[in-house]
Design a protein around this motif. Structure first.
Motif, PDB file in Angstrom:
ATOM      1  N   LEU A   1       0.813  -1.108   0.218  1.00  0.00           N
ATOM      2  CA  LEU A   1      -0.086   0.051   0.106  1.00  0.00           C
ATOM      3  C   LEU A   1       0.987   1.236   0.022  1.00  0.00           C
ATOM      4  O   LEU A   1       0.737   2.169  -0.686  1.00  0.00           O
TER       5      LEU A   1
ATOM      6  N   VAL B   1       2.222   1.618  -3.450  1.00  0.00           N
ATOM      7  CA  VAL B   1       1.146   2.315  -4.356  1.00  0.00           C
ATOM      8  C   VAL B   1       0.953   3.684  -4.148  1.00  0.00           C
ATOM      9  O   VAL B   1       0.869   4.501  -5.116  1.00  0.00           O
TER      10      VAL B   1
ATOM     11  N   SER C   1       4.026   5.572  -5.163  1.00  0.00           N
ATOM     12  CA  SER C   1       4.101   5.781  -6.692  1.00  0.00           C
ATOM     13  C   SER C   1       3.230   6.743  -7.196  1.00  0.00           C
ATOM     14  O   SER C   1       3.473   7.695  -7.904  1.00  0.00           O
ATOM     15  N   THR C   2       1.780   6.737  -6.954  1.00  0.00           N
ATOM     16  CA  THR C   2       0.858   7.657  -7.132  1.00  0.00           C
ATOM     17  C   THR C   2       1.428   9.044  -6.846  1.00  0.00           C
ATOM     18  O   THR C   2       1.160  10.038  -7.633  1.00  0.00           O
TER      19      THR C   2
ATOM     20  N   VAL D   1       4.355  10.416  -6.551  1.00  0.00           N
ATOM     21  CA  VAL D   1       5.500  10.679  -7.472  1.00  0.00           C
ATOM     22  C   VAL D   1       4.948  10.839  -9.047  1.00  0.00           C
ATOM     23  O   VAL D   1       5.353  12.159  -9.443  1.00  0.00           O
ATOM     24  N   TYR D   2       4.210  10.121  -9.225  1.00  0.00           N
ATOM     25  CA  TYR D   2       3.654  10.254 -10.502  1.00  0.00           C
ATOM     26  C   TYR D   2       2.963  11.518 -10.654  1.00  0.00           C
ATOM     27  O   TYR D   2       3.030  12.266 -11.580  1.00  0.00           O
ATOM     28  N   LEU D   3       1.985  11.737  -9.776  1.00  0.00           N
ATOM     29  CA  LEU D   3       1.220  12.988  -9.860  1.00  0.00           C
ATOM     30  C   LEU D   3       2.128  14.158  -9.669  1.00  0.00           C
ATOM     31  O   LEU D   3       1.835  15.362 -10.496  1.00  0.00           O
TER      32      LEU D   3
ATOM     33  N   LEU E   1       5.001  14.618 -10.958  1.00  0.00           N
ATOM     34  CA  LEU E   1       5.697  14.960 -12.056  1.00  0.00           C
ATOM     35  C   LEU E   1       4.824  15.321 -13.345  1.00  0.00           C
ATOM     36  O   LEU E   1       5.367  15.620 -14.199  1.00  0.00           O
ATOM     37  N   ARG E   2       3.614  15.540 -13.022  1.00  0.00           N
ATOM     38  CA  ARG E   2       2.567  15.893 -14.084  1.00  0.00           C
ATOM     39  C   ARG E   2       2.827  17.540 -14.169  1.00  0.00           C
ATOM     40  O   ARG E   2       3.516  18.072 -13.346  1.00  0.00           O
TER      41      ARG E   2
ATOM     42  N   PHE F   1      -0.570  12.687  -1.326  1.00  0.00           N
ATOM     43  CA  PHE F   1      -0.231  11.415  -1.305  1.00  0.00           C
ATOM     44  C   PHE F   1       1.084  11.114  -0.819  1.00  0.00           C
ATOM     45  O   PHE F   1       1.188   9.865  -0.158  1.00  0.00           O
TER      46      PHE F   1
ATOM     47  N   MET G   1      -5.875   1.274  -2.391  1.00  0.00           N
ATOM     48  CA  MET G   1      -4.999   1.061  -3.684  1.00  0.00           C
ATOM     49  C   MET G   1      -5.797   1.488  -4.864  1.00  0.00           C
ATOM     50  O   MET G   1      -4.978   2.175  -5.792  1.00  0.00           O
TER      51      MET G   1
ATOM     52  N   SER H   1      -6.196   5.064  -4.972  1.00  0.00           N
ATOM     53  CA  SER H   1      -5.009   5.653  -5.235  1.00  0.00           C
ATOM     54  C   SER H   1      -4.840   5.940  -6.785  1.00  0.00           C
ATOM     55  O   SER H   1      -4.418   6.738  -7.494  1.00  0.00           O
TER      56      SER H   1
ATOM     57  N   THR I   1      -7.066   7.954  -8.735  1.00  0.00           N
ATOM     58  CA  THR I   1      -6.625   9.265  -8.597  1.00  0.00           C
ATOM     59  C   THR I   1      -5.464   9.588  -9.573  1.00  0.00           C
ATOM     60  O   THR I   1      -5.558  10.687 -10.298  1.00  0.00           O
ATOM     61  N   ALA I   2      -4.431   8.755  -9.720  1.00  0.00           N
ATOM     62  CA  ALA I   2      -3.558   8.788 -10.626  1.00  0.00           C
ATOM     63  C   ALA I   2      -4.078   9.141 -12.030  1.00  0.00           C
ATOM     64  O   ALA I   2      -3.263   9.852 -12.743  1.00  0.00           O
TER      65      ALA I   2
ATOM     66  N   ALA J   1      -7.117   9.679 -12.918  1.00  0.00           N
ATOM     67  CA  ALA J   1      -8.307  10.346 -13.295  1.00  0.00           C
ATOM     68  C   ALA J   1      -8.591  11.306 -14.201  1.00  0.00           C
ATOM     69  O   ALA J   1      -7.485  12.289 -14.112  1.00  0.00           O
TER      70      ALA J   1
ATOM     71  N   ARG K   1     -11.467  16.269 -12.249  1.00  0.00           N
ATOM     72  CA  ARG K   1     -10.943  16.684 -10.965  1.00  0.00           C
ATOM     73  C   ARG K   1     -11.732  16.140  -9.854  1.00  0.00           C
ATOM     74  O   ARG K   1     -11.172  15.898  -8.682  1.00  0.00           O
TER      75      ARG K   1
ATOM     76  N   ALA L   1     -10.653  12.837  -9.043  1.00  0.00           N
ATOM     77  CA  ALA L   1      -9.427  12.510  -8.339  1.00  0.00           C
ATOM     78  C   ALA L   1      -9.411  12.977  -6.860  1.00  0.00           C
ATOM     79  O   ALA L   1      -8.985  12.486  -6.010  1.00  0.00           O
ATOM     80  N   ILE L   2     -10.298  14.166  -6.545  1.00  0.00           N
ATOM     81  CA  ILE L   2     -10.136  14.524  -5.152  1.00  0.00           C
ATOM     82  C   ILE L   2     -11.059  13.701  -4.369  1.00  0.00           C
ATOM     83  O   ILE L   2     -10.650  13.289  -3.082  1.00  0.00           O
TER      84      ILE L   2
ATOM     85  N   MET M   1      -8.903  10.712  -3.780  1.00  0.00           N
ATOM     86  CA  MET M   1      -7.927  11.083  -2.314  1.00  0.00           C
ATOM     87  C   MET M   1      -8.557  11.147  -1.312  1.00  0.00           C
ATOM     88  O   MET M   1      -7.952  10.551  -0.273  1.00  0.00           O
TER      89      MET M   1
ATOM     90  N   PHE N   1      -8.617  19.633 -15.367  1.00  0.00           N
ATOM     91  CA  PHE N   1      -7.345  19.014 -15.764  1.00  0.00           C
ATOM     92  C   PHE N   1      -7.419  19.054 -17.365  1.00  0.00           C
ATOM     93  O   PHE N   1      -8.100  18.887 -18.214  1.00  0.00           O
TER      94      PHE N   1
ATOM     95  N   ARG O   1       4.394  10.300 -19.983  1.00  0.00           N
ATOM     96  CA  ARG O   1       3.549   9.959 -18.852  1.00  0.00           C
ATOM     97  C   ARG O   1       4.045   8.427 -18.684  1.00  0.00           C
ATOM     98  O   ARG O   1       4.261   8.070 -17.252  1.00  0.00           O
TER      99      ARG O   1
ATOM    100  N   ASP P   1       7.290   9.072 -16.794  1.00  0.00           N
ATOM    101  CA  ASP P   1       7.098   9.322 -15.224  1.00  0.00           C
ATOM    102  C   ASP P   1       6.351   7.929 -14.638  1.00  0.00           C
ATOM    103  O   ASP P   1       6.696   7.758 -13.335  1.00  0.00           O
TER     104      ASP P   1
ATOM    105  N   ALA Q   1       7.949   6.588 -11.418  1.00  0.00           N
ATOM    106  CA  ALA Q   1       7.085   6.492  -9.930  1.00  0.00           C
ATOM    107  C   ALA Q   1       7.021   4.936  -9.397  1.00  0.00           C
ATOM    108  O   ALA Q   1       6.990   4.734  -8.183  1.00  0.00           O
ATOM    109  N   VAL Q   2       6.907   4.147 -10.248  1.00  0.00           N
ATOM    110  CA  VAL Q   2       6.834   2.714  -9.838  1.00  0.00           C
ATOM    111  C   VAL Q   2       8.115   2.177  -9.081  1.00  0.00           C
ATOM    112  O   VAL Q   2       8.229   1.591  -7.990  1.00  0.00           O
TER     113      VAL Q   2
END
Lengths: 111, 764, 141
Positions: free
Chosen positions: A5, A8, A11-12, A14-16, A18-19, A31, B607, B610, B613-614, B616, B619, B622-623, B626, B670, B679, B682, B686-687
């Motif tokens: 968790l 995840v 990651s979310t 970090v990903y966000l 970088l937007r 996050f 999860m 989450s 959100t990533a 979405a 907006r 996403a919110i 979140m 957005f 994307r 990124d 991120a992973v």
């Protein structure tokens, strides 16, 4: 499982982050801070159903959850709330000046 | 001594607040301060033999070996006399000279500051303190040189001198630290004791070079001589003061101070005397082709400084004697000549020798003083300069190895000195005028006082040289660290030295007579030889450096926020992955059994939320997702016995949602701003980042973790803090300072938001 | 947002929130709660009002500026440090006074309590400042 968790969530985050959109940046901050809080929390060891309340008679620390990370996280939550509010205000200001949500345009704005 | 120094600094601050009535006489009033220093020093100095030194020590940071030590010995006595004495004259002179300048206060403030730091410099008995004052003189002289800051040239010159001296200062600091490392102390007295140890230390040569770099830059030695002529942009009193008795002498002073510590080795001798010799020659040579009065004087100053450095380099008793004497001589004649140059400039409106001429008629007194000072500069009897030059020759002859080279350089530069002196006198005072902007007339007494006193002293000491030995002997013996007696006389008898002197003077004069033919040739040679001007090279270096850092900044600070973040994340991820790989020996066993089913369900929901959100697009989605995550975390806290956390998390989450809802109304949707490629990139980052977090958490289970601090808190919460909720007790009692800091941060954030938004309003 | 239900219920909600926030604050030492939580709750009361009516009415009920809250909160937290200093202990050391009440109850008053109240006010002030500023700027003018 909880570790996953955290993964995840971060990651979310970090990903966000970088937007290019500022709003997503703010979400990313939330996050990431949640993920980090959780990390600290988990790292301290999970104890179920034994909150740290001492009473006059029994005070055996080994039985209880660790209070330090809790205190740390408590302040962290409030701080991150403040941070988010501040970023939002910044974003608002940015938006009202530049009419865009795009972070990359911040550069052009400077020049 | 401390009181006097403090007084000097304070008086600098006091300048702008002086009563208005004194406005006209500020210079004279301020002059009383260095005058009193002068008298006091003189009084303290009687009976000073040079082997005695009184020092007062105040501990400042004893752990660092940093004490404020004032040392009063022969050397500081001499320098203190020079600094305060000439300072007095200069201030009186400036009173008149600066009459019509705007911002007089600024001038006086800085010159007082400068004077005070110079006194501090010569008095300090601790290398670190000495360095402090050293830098102070650099800074204050920067402000003095840039006094006419509306002129581009003045600013440039000031910047140049600052950069050079500060660079040198930095090197010096390095040298001082090295010396401190070697000797274990920064007290000069201690250093002298351990001189042998230092000299045989393997860090000796680097330290020596660094210290010399400081000296070379400060005292305008070749190849850093160019800042001194540039610094002529300063008002004349400043030039006179800085370049006769103080700023540039600081380097010489340091040489003299450290001579007992560092001197006497072959490295010292070769380095120091080589630099000095070269500078001496080049300075004298370059002065020939100048036409600006002050520039001529500046180059001769460079040459004289070279001479002093050379003499300290030779490092024999005779050479030290000559050096100390020459310091006095030079201060006397250079200060008076600068002051005279300033007067001429003041009265005629030009300093160009080609325009000046026939000044002996309108300014007879000035003429007399100037010619006497020039006689001293040329090293002719009956002035003190003659004795000095004799001594210098004598010292040079004594040098064992490099005598011939030094002799050639020395005689050559002295010839040039004679030449330039005669030329200077002739062209300004006797030759037909080339058209001066203003008709000249005689100067007032305040301006003449300085040159008068100095020239008179020079003449007096020249005629009765025995009277000066009371001043130089202590200094010399301080440097040599043994009692010294100096016998000075005008007439040394007919010997080698006298022959050399006669040769010098004769050649100088004959060259002067032939000048019309030679000077153009020299000019041609110069333009060929010195097509590369050091000042230009230096400037180019600076410009190049600036543009390099600009380019570097442009690359690193590209202005794309997310790439900054990306750099951070990528770097962190890579590093931590490496570490994880490196320590992979740890077993990672996951205990699935730990969590009950509802936790697993909760985690899966979170999860999912989450991920939503990533990706979405809306907006609101996403919110809301979140929010789901946030509440989920709160539940987790609750399950795992952190009640306070859960409550706080819920409340904060709610408030965040409120904030977001507020924001949403005013902000755009957005937009799909990123390309597919970026994307994916990124997402990979991120992973990677997320997975290392996972592993980190997994590993954290295995850290053998005992909580002594927590135990302490838990045990003491009730007896010490009277609270059963340990978390809260920690917050408000045990770690209250942290909490205090935190709420302060929060308040700052609040005011930040407030001002951001309200300022925006004001703009509109 | 201006629903009648919320507007009607507001006085009660507000009362309950503030009441409980104060309770949470004071019982924080022994049970879950404390300055942070209490502060957040108290600010919630005023935010509800701002949402139901507008910022001005909320401000009126508050009677003072959020900045005053922040300032006084910080002051209180700082004041709580003074007894510790006076008694020569490290900064912010807790000092307690026990006042015996009836039976075996004692009222324990101490500087950490004052500190917590300070935190309470600061947090409430900060949150309100955020919300008011943004709301005034964006919508409910």
């Amino acid at each position: 499982m909880l570790a996953l968790l955290v993964g995840v969530l971060s990651s979310t985050g970090v990903y966000l982050l970088l937007r290019r959109s500022v709003l997503k940046l703010v979400l990313g901050i939330i996050f990431l801070s949640n993920a980090v809080n959780l990390t600290i929390f988990i790292a301290a060891g999970l104890v179920q159903g034994k909150p740290v309340f001492v009473s006059e008679d029994a005070a055996n620390p080994a039985d209880m959850a660790d209070p330090i990370p809790q205190a740390l996280i408590l302040t962290a939550i409030v701080i991150s709330f403040g941070l988010v509010a501040f970023t939002l205000a910044l974003k608002y200001k940015y938006f009202s000046l530049s009419d865009t949500d795009d972070l990359d345009e911040l550069k052009e704005l400077e020049e | 001594m401390t009181i006097l120094l403090l007084l000097s600094f304070l008086s600098a601050i006091w300048v702008p607040y002086m009563p208005k009535i004194l406005n006209k006489y500020k210079g004279s009033v301020l002059a009383s301060l260095p005058l009193s220093v002068f008298i006091l020093t003189l009084a303290r100095g009687t009976g000073l033999t040079g082997m005695t030194s009184t020092s007062t020590t105040y501990e400042w940071i004893p752990q660092l070996g940093l004490n404020i030590t004032w040392t009063f010995d022969g050397l500081s006595y001499l320098f203190l006399l020079l600094v305060s004495g000439i300072g007095t004259l200069i201030l009186i002179y400036a009173n008149e000279y600066m009459k019509h300048y705007p911002d007089k206060d600024r001038f006086y403030t800085f010159i007082m500051l400068f004077m005070a730091s110079m006194m501090g410099l010569v008095l300090s008995g601790n290398l670190l303190v000495l360095f402090l004052f050293w830098e102070l003189t650099s800074f204050t002289s920067f402000f003095l040189i840039s006094f006419k800051h509306e002129y581009e040239k003045a600013r440039q010159a000031a910047l140049q001198s600052l950069l050079i001296t500060v660079m040198g200062g930095l090197a010096l600091f390095g040298g001082i630290i090295l010396i401190g490392q070697m000797a274990g102390s920064f007290e000069i007295a201690d250093l002298m004791e351990k001189s042998g140890e230092i000299k045989s230390h393997r860090l000796y040569v680097p330290a020596l070079i660094l210290v010399l770099a400081g000296v070379v830059t400060k005292s305008a030695q070749f190849p850093f001589h160019f800042w001194l002529p540039g610094a002529m942009q300063a008002p004349t009193p400043v030039s006179a003061y800085l370049h006769s008795a103080t700023m540039v002498k600081a380097g010489i002073f340091l040489l003299a101070r450290l001579n007992p510590v560092l001197g006497g080795t072959p490295q010292w001798m070769i380095l120091v005397s080589l630099i000095g010799g070269l500078t001496m020659f080049i300075g004298a040579y370059l002065s020939l082709t100048q036409t600006d009065l002050k520039a001529i004087l500046a180059y001769t100053t460079v040459s004289s400084l070279g001479t002093m450095v050379l003499l300290f380099g030779i490092d024999t008793q005779a050479s030290i004697e000559a050096a100390v004497l020459f310091i006095i001589i030079h201060a006397f004649y250079k200060a008076s000549l600068f002051m005279i140059a300033g007067m001429i400039d003041h009265k005629t409106g030009t300093r160009d020798v080609t325009l000046l001429g026939e000044l002996w008629k309108p300014m007879p007194k000035t003429f007399i003083f100037a010619s006497l000072a020039l006689l001293s500069m040329a090293g002719l009897p009956p002035m003190l300069g003659f004795i000095g030059k004799e001594l210098i020759y004598e010292a040079k002859i004594q040098v064992p190895d490099i005598a011939i080279i030094l002799m050639i350089l020395g005689v050559g530069s002295n010839i040039f000195m004679v030449w330039v002196s005669t030329m200077l006198g002739y062209r300004t005072f006797i030759e037909k005028a080339g058209g001066m902007p203003k008709p000249p007339n005689e100067n007032g007494w305040r301006m003449l006082l300085g040159p008068f006193v100095l020239v008179l002293l020079s003449l007096f000491f020249g005629l009765y040289p025995a009277s000066i030995s009371g001043f130089v002997e202590p200094a010399i013996s301080t440097i040599l660290r043994e009692p010294a007696t100096v016998y000075l006389s005008l007439w040394h008898g007919f010997n080698q030295v006298l022959l050399l002197s006669i040769l010098t003077v004769a050649t100088g004069f004959s060259l002067f007579l032939l000048r019309k033919k030679i000077i153009p040739v020299l000019k041609k040679i110069n333009s060929a030889l010195f097509s590369i001007r050091f000042a230009d090279v230096f400037n180019k270096l600076i410009i190049g450096f600036v543009s390099l850092s600009k380019k570097k900044t442009a690359v690193i600070q590209h202005g794309y926020h997310r790439f900054y973040l990306m750099t951070i994340f990528v770097a962190a991820t890579v590093l931590i992955w490496f570490q994880i790989y490196y320590t992979r020996g740890w077993n990672v066993d996951v205990e699935y059994t730990r969590q009950p089913y509802y936790v697993i369900a909760l985690v899966i929901i979170m999860m999912g939320a989450s991920l939503i959100t990533a990706i979405a697009k809306s907006r609101l989605t996403a919110i809301i997702s979140m929010g789901v995550v946030g509440l989920g975390i709160a539940l987790l806290y609750l399950i795992y016995s952190a009640v306070d956390l859960a409550i706080t998390q819920i409340l904060a989450e709610t408030l965040t949602l409120v904030l977001f809802v507020l924001v949403l109304q005013k902000l755009p949707r957005f937009a799909r701003l990123s390309s597919r490629k970026s994307r994916i990139r990124d997402a990979i980052i991120a992973v990677a980042a997320g997975s290392f977090m996972t592993i980190l958490v997994l590993k954290s289970f295995h850290v053998n973790y005992n909580h002594p601090i927590s135990d302490f808190y838990v045990r003491n919460s009730l007896p010490g803090g009277f609270g059963e909720n340990v978390v809260n007790v920690i917050l408000v009692d045990f770690r209250a300072l942290d909490t205090l800091g935190e709420i302060t941060v929060l308040s700052i954030a609040a005011f930040g938001v407030y001002s951001l938004v309200k300022l925006n309003k004001l703009k509109k | 947002m201006k629903t009648i239900i919320l507007q009607m219920a507001l006085p009660y909600i507000r009362f309950i929130l503030i009441f409980f926030s104060v309770i949470t604050l004071f019982r924080g030492h022994n049970f879950p709660g404390g300055g942070f939580i209490g502060g957040l709750m108290a600010s919630g009361a005023f935010i509800f009002q701002a949402l139901a009516w507008d910022v001005n009415s909320s401000r009126k009920t508050l009677r003072t500026q959020p900045s005053v809250l922040i300032g006084s909160g910080l002051m209180m937290a700082l004041l709580s440090a003074i007894p510790g200093i006076l008694t020569g202990k490290p900064f912010l050391t807790g000092t307690w006074v026990k006042i015996p009440l009836f039976a075996d109850h004692t009222l324990k008053l101490g500087t950490p309590l004052l500190f917590d109240i300070g935190v309470y006010f600061t947090v409430a002030g900060v949150v309100l400042m955020f919300i008011y500023t943004l709301m005034e700027e964006w919508q409910w003018k």
